[in-house]
Enzyme design. Structure first.
Site, PDB file in Angstrom:
ATOM      1  N   THR A  46       5.829  12.786   0.105  1.00 14.84           N
ATOM      2  CA  THR A  46       7.144  12.266   0.482  1.00 14.84           C
ATOM      3  C   THR A  46       8.210  13.009  -0.334  1.00 14.84           C
ATOM      4  OG1 THR A  46       6.965  10.460  -1.114  1.00 14.84           O
ATOM      5  CG2 THR A  46       6.236  10.003   1.145  1.00 14.84           C
ATOM      6  N   GLY A  48      11.019  12.373  -2.286  1.00 14.67           N
ATOM      7  CA  GLY A  48      11.333  12.035  -3.676  1.00 14.67           C
ATOM      8  C   GLY A  48      10.151  12.244  -4.598  1.00 14.67           C
ATOM      9  N   CYS A  49       8.975  11.962  -4.089  1.00 16.76           N
ATOM     10  CA  CYS A  49       7.766  12.097  -4.901  1.00 16.76           C
ATOM     11  C   CYS A  49       7.416  13.567  -5.134  1.00 16.76           C
ATOM     12  CB  CYS A  49       6.603  11.377  -4.220  1.00 16.76           C
ATOM     13  SG  CYS A  49       6.949   9.626  -3.898  1.00 16.76           S
ATOM     14  N   SER A  50       7.563  14.381  -4.101  1.00 12.03           N
ATOM     15  CA  SER A  50       7.210  15.799  -4.194  1.00 12.03           C
ATOM     16  C   SER A  50       8.300  16.653  -4.835  1.00 12.03           C
ATOM     17  CB  SER A  50       6.914  16.364  -2.796  1.00 12.03           C
ATOM     18  OG  SER A  50       5.745  15.797  -2.276  1.00 12.03           O
ATOM     19  N   MET A  54       6.808  14.009  -9.175  1.00 19.19           N
ATOM     20  CA  MET A  54       5.640  14.793  -9.590  1.00 19.19           C
ATOM     21  C   MET A  54       6.031  16.035 -10.394  1.00 19.19           C
ATOM     22  SD  MET A  54       2.336  15.497  -9.636  1.00 19.19           S
ATOM     23  CE  MET A  54       1.369  14.754  -8.334  1.00 19.19           C
TER      24      MET A  54
END
Length: 158
Positions: A46, A48-50, A54
């Site tokens: 996703t 924001g996560c990528s 992370m």
């Protein structure tokens, strides 16, 4: 009830990537006898996560280790195959990817996120924690953005 500082991490079996495919991992064993940083994301791949969450842990992995962290783990309500692909995509070999496909660990932590309005079903809230021998020392939960759960914030609490 949401896990809190001073609480023991629940012992749940998750999946992680092994040389021959997904393997069982007991959180009780994983957290025992060492200092672990765990960060959780609503979903692998996703935006924001990528793009934000992370990468901060990838870039700061050496700094976390230098501050006495024995392991860095990333949790998502995804399957082990997705977590493996995301680990490779993000160059995140320094961390253990924890696949909570049935959200059992997420529920045990009290970190459920209902993302069904976006077609994603039950997910995990964005958070990070520091645990020493399975006991939570720091917990940062983000309702929006990546602040309390960022690698930089975790570093500041070590």
């Amino acid at each position: 009830m949401t896990i809190a500082k001073g609480d023991k991490i629940p012992d749940i079996t998750l999946k992680t990537n092994g040389p021959d495919g997904p393997e069982d991992l007991s959180t009780g064993d994983f957290f025992a006898g060492r200092r672990v940083v765990l960060f959780a994301v609503p979903g692998a791949f996703t935006p924001g996560c990528s793009n934000t969450h992370m990468p901060g842990f990838v870039v700061n992995a050496d700094k976390l280790s230098a501050k006495g962290v024995d392991a860095i783990a990333c949790l998502a309500v995804n399957d082990a195959f997705v977590m493996d692909a995301w680990q490779k995509d993000q160059n995140a070999q320094a961390m253990t990817m924890l696949a909570d496909g049935n959200a059992e660990f997420t529920r045990a932590l009290g970190m459920e996120l209902d993302a069904s309005s976006g077609g994603m079903g039950l997910r995990c809230k964005r958070f990070a924690l520091i645990a020493n021998d399975g006991v939570v020392e720091y917990l940062g939960i983000d309702a929006k953005g990546v602040e309390a759960s960022s690698a930089e914030t975790v570093l500041a609490h070590l």
